[in-house]
Motif scaffolding. Sequence first.
Motif, PDB file in Angstrom:
ATOM      1  N   LYS A  69    -108.000  -6.347  35.180  1.00 57.21           N
ATOM      2  CA  LYS A  69    -106.342  -5.345  35.315  1.00 57.21           C
ATOM      3  C   LYS A  69    -106.920  -4.288  36.725  1.00 57.21           C
ATOM      4  O   LYS A  69    -106.156  -3.385  37.437  1.00 57.21           O
ATOM      5  N   GLU A  72    -108.290  -5.324  39.651  1.00 54.79           N
ATOM      6  CA  GLU A  72    -106.908  -5.729  40.753  1.00 54.79           C
ATOM      7  C   GLU A  72    -106.114  -4.534  41.391  1.00 54.79           C
ATOM      8  O   GLU A  72    -106.360  -4.345  42.119  1.00 54.79           O
ATOM      9  N   ALA A  73    -106.362  -3.158  40.142  1.00 54.10           N
ATOM     10  CA  ALA A  73    -105.995  -1.768  40.395  1.00 54.10           C
ATOM     11  C   ALA A  73    -106.850  -1.280  41.392  1.00 54.10           C
ATOM     12  O   ALA A  73    -106.157  -0.648  42.626  1.00 54.10           O
ATOM     13  N   LEU A  74    -107.596  -1.614  42.115  1.00 52.60           N
ATOM     14  CA  LEU A  74    -109.166  -1.079  42.312  1.00 52.60           C
ATOM     15  C   LEU A  74    -108.906  -2.334  43.933  1.00 52.60           C
ATOM     16  O   LEU A  74    -109.436  -1.425  44.819  1.00 52.60           O
ATOM     17  N   GLY A  75    -108.994  -2.752  43.552  1.00 49.61           N
ATOM     18  CA  GLY A  75    -108.544  -4.178  44.996  1.00 49.61           C
ATOM     19  C   GLY A  75    -109.771  -4.402  45.176  1.00 49.61           C
ATOM     20  O   GLY A  75    -110.772  -4.411  46.700  1.00 49.61           O
ATOM     21  N   LEU A  76    -111.451  -4.322  44.488  1.00 48.85           N
ATOM     22  CA  LEU A  76    -112.573  -4.985  44.669  1.00 48.85           C
ATOM     23  C   LEU A  76    -112.641  -6.146  44.991  1.00 48.85           C
ATOM     24  O   LEU A  76    -111.517  -7.282  44.153  1.00 48.85           O
ATOM     25  N   SER A  77    -113.057  -6.505  46.285  1.00 46.54           N
ATOM     26  CA  SER A  77    -113.539  -8.228  46.174  1.00 46.54           C
ATOM     27  C   SER A  77    -114.308  -8.839  45.434  1.00 46.54           C
ATOM     28  O   SER A  77    -115.233  -7.627  44.611  1.00 46.54           O
ATOM     29  N   GLU A  78    -114.539 -10.095  45.314  1.00 49.97           N
ATOM     30  CA  GLU A  78    -115.190 -11.020  44.482  1.00 49.97           C
ATOM     31  C   GLU A  78    -117.127 -10.694  45.572  1.00 49.97           C
ATOM     32  O   GLU A  78    -117.677 -10.226  44.014  1.00 49.97           O
ATOM     33  N   GLU A  80    -117.972  -7.896  47.013  1.00 51.13           N
ATOM     34  CA  GLU A  80    -118.488  -6.141  46.392  1.00 51.13           C
ATOM     35  C   GLU A  80    -118.171  -5.853  45.313  1.00 51.13           C
ATOM     36  O   GLU A  80    -119.469  -5.364  44.476  1.00 51.13           O
ATOM     37  N   ARG A 113    -117.415   0.391  50.780  1.00 56.17           N
ATOM     38  CA  ARG A 113    -116.664   0.342  50.096  1.00 56.17           C
ATOM     39  C   ARG A 113    -116.117   0.963  48.587  1.00 56.17           C
ATOM     40  O   ARG A 113    -115.574   0.745  47.950  1.00 56.17           O
ATOM     41  N   LYS A 117    -113.382   2.663  46.343  1.00 50.98           N
ATOM     42  CA  LYS A 117    -112.566   2.575  46.214  1.00 50.98           C
ATOM     43  C   LYS A 117    -112.932   2.904  43.982  1.00 50.98           C
ATOM     44  O   LYS A 117    -112.235   3.554  43.439  1.00 50.98           O
TER      45      LYS A 117
END
Length: 137
Positions: A69, A72-78, A80, A113, A117
């Motif tokens: 969760k 998803e909220a932070l929007g971190l890519s795999e 990153e 990045r 984030k």
Amino acid sequence: MWKRIVGYGALLAAGTLALQWLDYQRLARTHSTDITLFLIAVAFLVLGIVLGVRVFAAPAPAAFDGNPKALEALGLSERELEVLQELAAGHSNKEIAARLHVSPNTVKTHIARVFEKLEAKRRTDAIRRARELGIVP
């Protein structure tokens, strides 16, 4: 000369072994009850230790899920997330680049990045924030 010395030494060792065996036989006959009680006590001691270890052993830690969760909220890519995990492990930019098979400039971009984030200014802030959120162990 040496053969004679070795021969006498072997005879003395065999005689000593025979005397010790006879003494053990006498001891075993006269103190058989004590020996039996000692062996039973040792068996119960071992049983108690084994059961104690099994009963009071620390439970296995729960599997680390990485807090999906928060990710998803932070929007971190795999990628990153991989860089963040390497940061938490204490690796430098060059080491991270070598481990992930990318250039050091790419690692710098991913770190920037991640800092954005996580709203961090330095590596330690990012790692602390990620641990608070449960993203890295």
